[in-house]
Design a protein around this motif. Structure first.
Motif: not given
Length: 457
Positions: A1-7, A9-20
């Motif tokens: 899980p990661v926190v977006l700048s808006t606060g 929380i979602i999982d990293r795979e949903s937030a970032l693509d293969d290039n980060g």
């Protein structure tokens, strides 16, 4: 899980693509514009790990019940769910559960070679030390034994004819599933045992290609077997195949021209391990190779870069492990690495540094070879990245390439930042200002090239 700048929380795979990089510009919950950074939540990660662990244990309990009762459909659904959990983790604490799942799946009548191969890959990814080495040996021995047995069965019943859609074709597919482990095994660091198995494995791959009447693959494996044999065995093999050393099948057009490289360091000339392969040990902290001319992509032209590397040690920061580079201040290109993957720099004119990571099929390890291939198609401005013969990333380039006009390309060190260097072996360093094949054939070309390179090493 990661926190977006808006606060949120979602999982990293949903937030970032293969290039980060972020998959979206605005928050999916608040619709506010996002900053490009995300922040890990370690406490939630621990809770997620504990939850996955419990789910896997539940899957194993149910799997044992369904297998004992021979409820194969229910068992397969449980296996699929457990595999999903294992494929998204890479923690050593899961190794025993992964082993139990692999053992349980082998009791199913639906067990396939493809699944067995995937189980080996999964187990090796989370194992370490002697346990990992034993798994690699088991994979090499079982894969060779099963493929040879299947191909013998096909030969006994085929009479030289494999009909499309017939049982022979299905068996060949099973054999190729086992044999698909060849580049993966070659890339691992269990080399003493694997080196002695390369010839029998290559001969089974040649055997499969002949049964499929695949002339291109057959030529590839004839070349590989020839290179692996000593002089006497190689001569006998050529006689067996009705060939000689001057036959086009044997000649290799992918040799590396090392004449343009100049040694920069304490020694007057590079000490090549194998000059034909461009293979040498290099410690970029005090000695590097510099090429005589610019290797950058040319305007309106295609471009290809290849290099294989075997690190002895890795700096913690990825930017310090520069392998093959003509990268300056806001300019140029570079291939570098760390334990998590291969990093590419490809600077473009429209404000993009294009520094991104491509994930290899296996972890980058000390004393283990990794093969990297970059293919830039000018017509579509697309950079395709292949690691160990596997497609690992595609990057759309905006604008034209921005070359580093102040330095020449170096092997083992960044030409502008001298504290960014590589320690280990490199091989096959080359740049070609054209594409080796039609873009549609990139995957096959990359796979064949990596397989041949690993066979040579």
């Amino acid at each position: 899980p990661v926190v977006l700048s808006t606060g949120f929380i979602i999982d990293r795979e949903s937030a970032l693509d293969d290039n980060g990089e972020l998959r979206f510009l605005t928050c999916p919950f608040s619709r506010e514009r996002l900053l490009p950074q995300v922040y890990p939540v370690n406490m939630l990660r621990r809770q997620a790990v504990e939850w996955r662990l419990k789910q896997l244990e539940t899957c194993l309990r149910l799997g044992n019940i369904f297998v004992d009762a021979k409820c194969w459909g229910d068992a397969e659904r449980v296996f699929f769910r457990a595999e999903e959990f294992l494929d998204i983790v890479s923690d050593g604490k899961y190794v025993e559960l992964a082993r139990q799942l692999a053992s349980l799946e082998r009791r199913s009548p639906h067990m396939s070679p493809a699944r067995a191969v995937q189980n080996y890959r999964r187990l090796v990814a989370v194992a370490s030390g002697d346990d990992r080495n034993r798994l690699l040996i088991d994979a090499a021995e079982e894969g060779l034994r099963e493929a040879a047995s299947i191909l013998s069965s096909v030969e006994a019943g085929a009479d030289g004819n494999i009909s499309e859609g017939g049982s022979g074709e299905a068996k060949i597919s099973d054999a190729k599933s086992w044999l698909s482990m060849y580049p993966w095994l070659s890339a691992q660091d269990n080399q003493p045992h694997w080196t002695g198995m390369k010839i029998p494995w290559s001969r089974q791959l040649l055997r499969a290609a002949k049964l499929e009447n695949d002339e291109s693959e057959a030529r590839r494996w004839i070349r590989t077997v020839f290179r692996l044999y000593g002089p006497t065995e190689a001569a006998n093999f050529l006689a067996e195949e009705g060939l000689d050393e001057n036959d086009p099948v044997i000649r290799d057009d992918t040799d590396v021209d090392t004449s343009g490289w100049t040694w920069r360091g304490t020694n007057a000339v590079p000490v090549w391990i194998n000059e034909k392969k461009g293979q040498l040990r290099i410690d970029g902290s005090f000695a590097q190779l510099e090429y005589e001319s610019d290797m950058s992509p040319r305007p309106d032209s295609d471009w290809m870069v290849e290099v294989a590397f075997k690190p002895e040690l890795l700096h913690d920061a990825d930017y310090r492990n520069s392998i093959f580079s003509q990268h300056g201040h806001g300019t140029g290109w570079e291939i570098r690495t760390d334990s998590t993957g291969v990093w590419i720099v490809f600077t473009a004119s429209q404000g993009e540094h294009n520094e991104f990571r491509v994930e290899p099929p296996a972890e980058i390890r000390s004393n283990s070879w990794t093969h990297c291939l970059l293919l830039f198609e000018n017509a579509t401005s697309t950079l395709s990245c292949y690691v160990d013969g596997t497609a690992s990333g595609i990057k759309k380039i905006n604008g034209s390439f921005v070359p580093d006009t102040e330095s020449l390309p170096r092997l083992g060190q960044n030409p502008s930042w001298l504290d960014r260097y590589f320690v280990g072996e490199v091989a096959f360093p080359r740049v070609i200002h054209s594409l080796p094949c039609d873009p549609a054939d990139f995957p096959d070309f990359a796979s064949d090239l990596a397989g041949n390179r690993f066979a040579d090493l």
